[in-house]
Design an enzyme around this catalytic site. Structure first.
Site, PDB file in Angstrom:
ATOM      1  N   TYR A   1       0.844  -1.204   0.000  1.00 38.45           N
ATOM      2  CA  TYR A   1       0.000   0.000   0.000  1.00 38.45           C
ATOM      3  C   TYR A   1       0.879   1.255   0.000  1.00 38.45           C
ATOM      4  O   TYR A   1       0.974   1.952  -0.980  1.00 38.45           O
ATOM      5  CB  TYR A   1      -0.966  -0.029   1.192  1.00 38.45           C
ATOM      6  CG  TYR A   1      -1.980   1.098   1.158  1.00 38.45           C
ATOM      7  CD1 TYR A   1      -3.087   1.024   0.325  1.00 38.45           C
ATOM      8  CD2 TYR A   1      -1.815   2.240   1.939  1.00 38.45           C
ATOM      9  CE1 TYR A   1      -4.020   2.067   0.261  1.00 38.45           C
ATOM     10  CE2 TYR A   1      -2.737   3.281   1.887  1.00 38.45           C
ATOM     11  CZ  TYR A   1      -3.828   3.197   1.047  1.00 38.45           C
ATOM     12  OH  TYR A   1      -4.735   4.230   0.997  1.00 38.45           O
TER      13      TYR A   1
ATOM     14  N   ASP B   1     -17.827   3.102  -7.503  1.00 39.89           N
ATOM     15  CA  ASP B   1     -16.706   3.584  -6.696  1.00 39.89           C
ATOM     16  C   ASP B   1     -16.697   5.103  -6.818  1.00 39.89           C
ATOM     17  O   ASP B   1     -16.266   5.659  -7.820  1.00 39.89           O
ATOM     18  CB  ASP B   1     -15.377   3.002  -7.195  1.00 39.89           C
ATOM     19  CG  ASP B   1     -14.229   3.337  -6.251  1.00 39.89           C
ATOM     20  OD1 ASP B   1     -14.411   4.236  -5.393  1.00 39.89           O
ATOM     21  OD2 ASP B   1     -13.164   2.722  -6.351  1.00 39.89           O
TER      22      ASP B   1
ATOM     23  N   SER C   1      -6.435   0.862  -4.375  1.00 38.73           N
ATOM     24  CA  SER C   1      -6.544   2.298  -4.124  1.00 38.73           C
ATOM     25  C   SER C   1      -5.168   2.949  -4.294  1.00 38.73           C
ATOM     26  O   SER C   1      -4.609   2.900  -5.386  1.00 38.73           O
ATOM     27  CB  SER C   1      -7.141   2.524  -2.726  1.00 38.73           C
ATOM     28  OG  SER C   1      -7.649   3.822  -2.602  1.00 38.73           O
TER      29      SER C   1
ATOM     30  N   HIS D   1     -15.906   1.201  -3.649  1.00 40.96           N
ATOM     31  CA  HIS D   1     -14.466   1.191  -3.424  1.00 40.96           C
ATOM     32  C   HIS D   1     -14.027  -0.043  -2.641  1.00 40.96           C
ATOM     33  O   HIS D   1     -12.849  -0.323  -2.536  1.00 40.96           O
ATOM     34  CB  HIS D   1     -14.082   2.478  -2.671  1.00 40.96           C
ATOM     35  CG  HIS D   1     -12.610   2.772  -2.701  1.00 40.96           C
ATOM     36  ND1 HIS D   1     -11.914   2.935  -3.877  1.00 40.96           N
ATOM     37  CD2 HIS D   1     -11.703   2.919  -1.700  1.00 40.96           C
ATOM     38  CE1 HIS D   1     -10.643   3.195  -3.589  1.00 40.96           C
ATOM     39  NE2 HIS D   1     -10.487   3.174  -2.281  1.00 40.96           N
TER      40      HIS D   1
END
Length: 734
Positions: free
Chosen positions: A490, A662, A571, A704
């Site tokens: 991430y 999303d 993301s 999302h």
């Protein structure tokens, strides 16, 4: 120009849809001309965009049909998913509330019981609210006397929420219904007359934009108070700031019911302003503000965005806060609102470990959690002095919830790890030597933790910084580089990736012989604010370098080899995957990018994208434009074979995953990236060397990620991991 991109194997020739390129769209960024030929893909309502999506869905389905493990993965993941799950209970008055899922229910069900020995009963079952399980619970709050439940409903995974109210005793709905709500807490006043919540204004043209597919920017957040039984139009406007349209507001009532704290955020970074209002000092209470257009008389305690402040407890006007002010690894401080210039440290910053949370319990104690090399440590401390009273023993893993209030001596603690599906501990602080007793343990039939082992290694990045990487796999595997390997990351927004249980990853390890790995790269919060800042703004490239270093380590140490290595992220992690395949396409065999931020020049123009400039910067500023254009995935797709003529390099097999609802990272990011990759690498050439597939998985009636029904989670896991298995040449092990 050839109109078809051909694939030799493993899928045979693939016919990519041809997307129109509009050469007239060129933006000027500080004198630099940047073409945006797929700008038209930004309009989700356009027929041409819907047609593009339909063709991509057809293409992807034709690829997935050839993935032999798809059915087996689906079956195994479904079987392991089918186990009872519980959340950590919380207490209001004499009642306990918690969520429970019997296994394959689309959404978790809210239960309540009187005391710990009471009979559990269903309070709210979101599964009854839609045929297909796509209505989910986004927020909930029970009033102090446990008479009322206020809860937020979201459709199809959208961030937009409608708040409803229910009477707890007889489970009947009240007429209250509040809309235009997004990024909101629900905080009751202690008289149970109503609650504070945050919302956006109704659009001027009166359109109902709650559909979750609109992309217009979210500005002018406002804080309101709603009196039970009244129309939303009569709600009290408590705070707004039209001069700062991008600020976001959250109102929270203190545990003693006396103060309303106003948290003000300007983005997603760990900084906020903090104002307070003594509600007991309002001459006519909140009633006195009915009919007036606010705001409440807030007093500014913190009026700069230079640190984060989270209230832990208060004794009248004496407040204890968790903060990173002059303490990148966080500390606990105290201030009296009557003397706002005088702050003292209660728990100073630790040299090595990050103070993650503090929860006031048992009247004068607190449970604090630290993150130590990405593993949790729990302590009981004295609330007044900060001194350690007890260390609570826990395994290596993640504390995902500490549930208690200041008056409670009984605390519930949620724990999970890579090989621990979930344990809820009960800890009685009312006795001299508190013990962690198991209250509930989540067990997964057919899962045996003894088959697997966890390793944590510290991999040197390019600048020598040691990056923690967790590696999980079957015991006694030969380190001959022959194994499929999934590397997840991430690296942003101060978010820490700590150990957690995943059914689908366990299935990969067991039935595909894969390793799965988590890289705790910079940009995250694993070592505090300095670690975060080392991977943000002008340092964003550091995240990609750290991730690439982790990949190279897995190859050099014999875990895997490039053609067997898959990278995955969602993301901001989708951006990570997009940037890494652009920069080192030859290093990976497969890439799975979920709901990624791919257009780094325009992300701030849609929904809540402007809140991410704290981590990314913004193309409207010249210096920041030059950071962004260097790594923006959409703007850096290049043909690797032109960089290394004569070489066989191409992009890894790639799946970009997005969803029509999303409204956080809007689907246009993935759609534009997909069109760009397919054009540059495939359809613009006769007999392109790019034979690895570039496809998009576009989910309908999903957002999302939050609130996604169980069946959709299983379907998506089977799709993406069977694609991974096929392209990495992984074979099924029964």
């Amino acid at each position: 120009m050839g109109s078809l991109g051909f694939l030799e194997k493993p899928f045979g020739p693939l016919q990519y849809p041809i997307a129109r390129r509009d050469q007239s769209v060129v933006d000027d960024y500080h004198g630099v001309k940047v073409a945006d030929p797929y700008r038209w893909l930004e309009d989700p309502d356009a027929e041409e965009v819907k047609e593009f999506v339909r063709k991509q869905v057809t293409l992807t389905e034709s690829v997935l049909e050839k993935c032999e493990t798809r059915g087996k993965l689906h079956k195994k993941i479904t079987k392991l998913f089918d186990h009872p799950r519980y959340t950590v209970p919380f207490k209001r008055s004499n009642k306990y509330f918690y969520f429970h899922n019997t296994g394959l229910q689309a959404q978790n069900v809210l239960y309540m019981q009187d005391g710990l020995d009471g009979e559990p009963q269903v309070l709210l079952d979101p599964n009854t609210l839609s045929e297909d399980g796509t209505v989910s619970l986004k927020a909930l709050s029970v009033s102090e006397d446990a008479k009322y439940l206020a809860y937020g409903l979201s459709s199809s995974g959208s961030d937009w929420v409608t708040i409803k109210v229910m009477r707890v005793e007889d489970k009947t709905g009240e007429p209250d219904s509040l809309s235009r709500i997004k990024f909101s807490d629900i905080s009751w006043t202690h008289d149970s007359e109503g609650f504070f919540y945050s919302r956006y204004p109704v659009p001027k043209d009166g359109e109902n934009l709650d559909a979750g597919i609109e992309t217009s920017v979210n500005v002018n957040h406002e804080l309101y108070y709603h009196f039970l039984g009244t129309n939303q139009s009569e709600d009290i406007l408590c705070w707004r700031d039209p001069e700062k349209p991008k600020h976001m507001f959250s109102g929270r009532v203190t545990d003693d019911g006396k103060y309303l704290l106003l948290y003000i955020d300007e983005g997603c970074g760990p900084v906020n302003k903090l104002y307070h209002c003594d509600m007991t000092a309002l001459p006519e209470g909140l009633e006195g503000f009915r009919g007036s257009n606010g705001p409440l008389p807030f007093v500014k305690l913190i009026d700069k965005f230079d640190a984060q402040y989270i209230a832990v407890a208060n004794d009248d006007s004496s407040f204890t806060f968790l903060t990173n002010k002059d303490a990148p690894k966080y500390k606990l401080v105290r201030v009296d609102l009557k003397e706002p210039g005088k702050w003292i440290d209660v728990i100073p910053e630790d040299e090595k470990d990050v103070l993650e949370s503090a929860c006031a319990v048992n009247s004068n104690q607190m449970i604090v959690s630290y993150l130590s090399d990405v593993k949790y440590v729990l302590q009981v401390r004295d609330l007044k002095t900060g001194s350690i009273l007890h260390k609570l023993p826990i395994d290596i893993g993640t504390v995902y919830g500490i549930s208690a209030r200041r008056e409670d001596s009984m605390v519930f603690i949620g724990f999970t790890s890579f090989l621990t599906p979930g344990i809820i501990y009960q800890c009685n602080l009312g006795i001299e030597f508190p013990e962690m007793k198991i209250f509930r343990e989540i067990s997964v039939p057919g899962f045996d933790r003894c088959e697997f082992k966890i390793n944590q290694v510290f991999v040197p990045s390019k600048d020598g910084t040691k990056i923690p990487v967790f590696i999980v796999g079957k015991k006694d595997i030969n380190m001959d580089g022959s194994h499929p390997c999934l590397l997840y990351g991430y690296g942003g927004f101060n978010v820490s990736l700590t150990p957690s249980f995943s059914v689908s990853r366990i299935v990969l390890a067991r039935h595909l012989g894969a390793f799965f790995c988590i890289a705790n790269i910079r940009g995250g919060g694993e070592y505090g604010e300095e670690w975060h800042k080392a991977g943000a703004l002008s340092n964003k490239q550091t995240c990609f370098v750290d991730f690439i270093s982790a990949a190279e380590y897995l190859i050099s140490s014999g875990y895997t080899r490039p053609e067997k290595l898959c990278i995955e992220g969602g993301s901001n992690g989708g951006l990570l995957v997009g940037a890494c395949i652009n920069q080192r396409p030859e290093l990976f065999g497969c890439a799975l990018a979920h709901v990624g931020v791919m257009d780094m020049l325009r992300f701030h123009k849609f929904t809540i994208g402007h809140a991410w400039t704290c981590d990314f910067g913004c193309s409207e500023k010249e210096e920041e434009f030059h950071w962004l254009i260097k790594y923006s995935p959409l703007h850096n797709v290049r043909r690797p074979w032109e960089k290394h003529p004569g070489g066989l390099s191409q992009y890894p097999s790639t799946m970009l995953l997005t969803a029509d609802h999303d409204d956080r990272v809007v689907p246009l990011h993935s759609l534009k990236m997909l069109a760009t990759m397919q054009y540059v690498l495939c359809t613009s050439l006769e007999n392109s060397p790019q034979t690895n597939p570039i496809i998009g998985r576009i989910e309908c009636k999903a957002g999302h990620g939050c609130g996604r029904p169980t069946q959709k989670l299983i379907d998506e896991a089977a799709d993406r991991y069977s694609f991974m298995a096929k392209v990495l040449g992984a074979t099924w092990i029964e």
